[in-house]
Design an enzyme around this catalytic site. Structure first.
Site, PDB file in Angstrom:
ATOM      1  N   ASP A 142       0.873  -1.166   0.000  1.00 18.53           N
ATOM      2  CA  ASP A 142       0.000   0.000   0.000  1.00 18.53           C
ATOM      3  C   ASP A 142       0.918   1.225   0.000  1.00 18.53           C
ATOM      4  O   ASP A 142       2.097   1.129   0.331  1.00 18.53           O
ATOM      5  CB  ASP A 142      -0.872  -0.032   1.261  1.00 18.53           C
ATOM      6  CG  ASP A 142      -1.572   1.280   1.528  1.00 18.53           C
ATOM      7  OD1 ASP A 142      -2.298   1.766   0.642  1.00 18.53           O
ATOM      8  OD2 ASP A 142      -1.375   1.836   2.625  1.00 18.53           O
ATOM      9  N   ASP A 197      -0.174   5.128   0.928  1.00 22.00           N
ATOM     10  CA  ASP A 197      -0.439   6.085   2.014  1.00 22.00           C
ATOM     11  C   ASP A 197      -0.520   5.388   3.366  1.00 22.00           C
ATOM     12  O   ASP A 197      -1.330   4.483   3.572  1.00 22.00           O
ATOM     13  CB  ASP A 197      -1.759   6.824   1.753  1.00 22.00           C
ATOM     14  CG  ASP A 197      -1.709   7.641   0.467  1.00 22.00           C
ATOM     15  OD1 ASP A 197      -0.867   8.536   0.377  1.00 22.00           O
ATOM     16  OD2 ASP A 197      -2.505   7.357  -0.446  1.00 22.00           O
ATOM     17  N   ASP A 239      -1.431  -0.802   5.869  1.00 19.30           N
ATOM     18  CA  ASP A 239      -1.838  -0.363   7.198  1.00 19.30           C
ATOM     19  C   ASP A 239      -3.344  -0.434   7.417  1.00 19.30           C
ATOM     20  O   ASP A 239      -3.835   0.036   8.448  1.00 19.30           O
ATOM     21  CB  ASP A 239      -1.352   1.064   7.450  1.00 19.30           C
ATOM     22  CG  ASP A 239      -2.061   2.093   6.578  1.00 19.30           C
ATOM     23  OD1 ASP A 239      -2.335   1.792   5.400  1.00 19.30           O
ATOM     24  OD2 ASP A 239      -2.348   3.199   7.085  1.00 19.30           O
TER      25      ASP A 239
END
Length: 231
Positions: free
Chosen positions: A25, A27, A172
């Protein structure tokens, strides 16, 4: 799900799996989280609707999914608001601690690196340019369907000509990244810097990570301990 940092969440003893690719991922994983998502969602949904939807979705609001059901005119207004917040985030773009070192380690092992984000392509391009790191394929939200659908990860596996079981998704978000990885048949590693997902409300989610870490530095150790990294 109260797992210590650098911990495998599976109790099954299994032989080490050949690892042929890592998909990240962007961001909050490769970059330091700077976008105030709660403020973004409130700006798009309104305070009352935000509170209602948030209460119904403990894993978080899928704002893109919400917007897709609106009229074309309302969608455009919402996307403009989202874009404003994303532009502000780009102005503060910082690479996550340990990201460059982890990429260097993967390069030393000839392990491919891919990227899946719900951000726009221009943000991915800026990330590549600013930090001189290459991820390929790098899929932004212009690729449909986007996370948590497994399609983008399956697309990357197909492009690499590898089985999803030889890939790990690192991100996250339990809702987006872990769900994407597990539905595709890949391993999933959850980056939880602040222990957010230790809360009991996340104990019975549909898709649980195979590993949970509090920093990207710990991912290095996870890979060496649990996977066959031979070229």
């Amino acid at each position: 799900m109260a797992a210590a940092p650098n911990t495998t969440l599976s109790t099954d003893a299994a032989p080490r799996t050949r690892l042929r690719g890592v998909v990240f991922d962007m961001d909050g994983t490769l970059t330091v989280p700077v976008i105030d998502f709660s403020a973004m969602y409130k700006a798009v949904l309104g305070e009352e609707e935000y509170i209602r939807i948030r209460a119904e979705n403990p894993l978080g609001i899928d704002i893109l999914h919400q917007i897709e059901s609106w009229s074309v005119e309302k969608q455009q207004e919402a996307y403009d608001t989202v874009a404003d917040f994303e532009r502000q985030g780009l102005e503060q773009l910082q690479i996550m601690s340990g990201a460059a070192e982890l990429c260097g380690f993967l390069d030393s092992k000839n392990i491919r690196r891919g990227l899946i984000t719900r951000n726009v392509k221009s943000a991915v391009d800026l990330f590549h340019e600013r930090f001189m790191l290459s991820f390929s394929p790098a899929l932004s939200r212009e690729f449909r369907p986007y996370k948590p659908d497994p399609a983008p990860l399956l697309h990357i596996c197909s492009a690499w000509e590898v089985d999803p079981s030889e890939v790990i998704m690192v991100g996250d978000s339990l809702r987006d990244d872990v769900a994407c990885g597990k539905q595709a048949g890949a391993f999933a590693c959850l980056l939880d810097e602040e222990g957010k997902y230790d809360s009991p409300e996340f104990a019975n989610v549909d898709y649980k990570p195979d590993f949970k870490v509090s920093s990207l530095t710990e991912v290095h150790s996870i890979l060496e301990k649990h996977f066959d990294l031979a070229p």
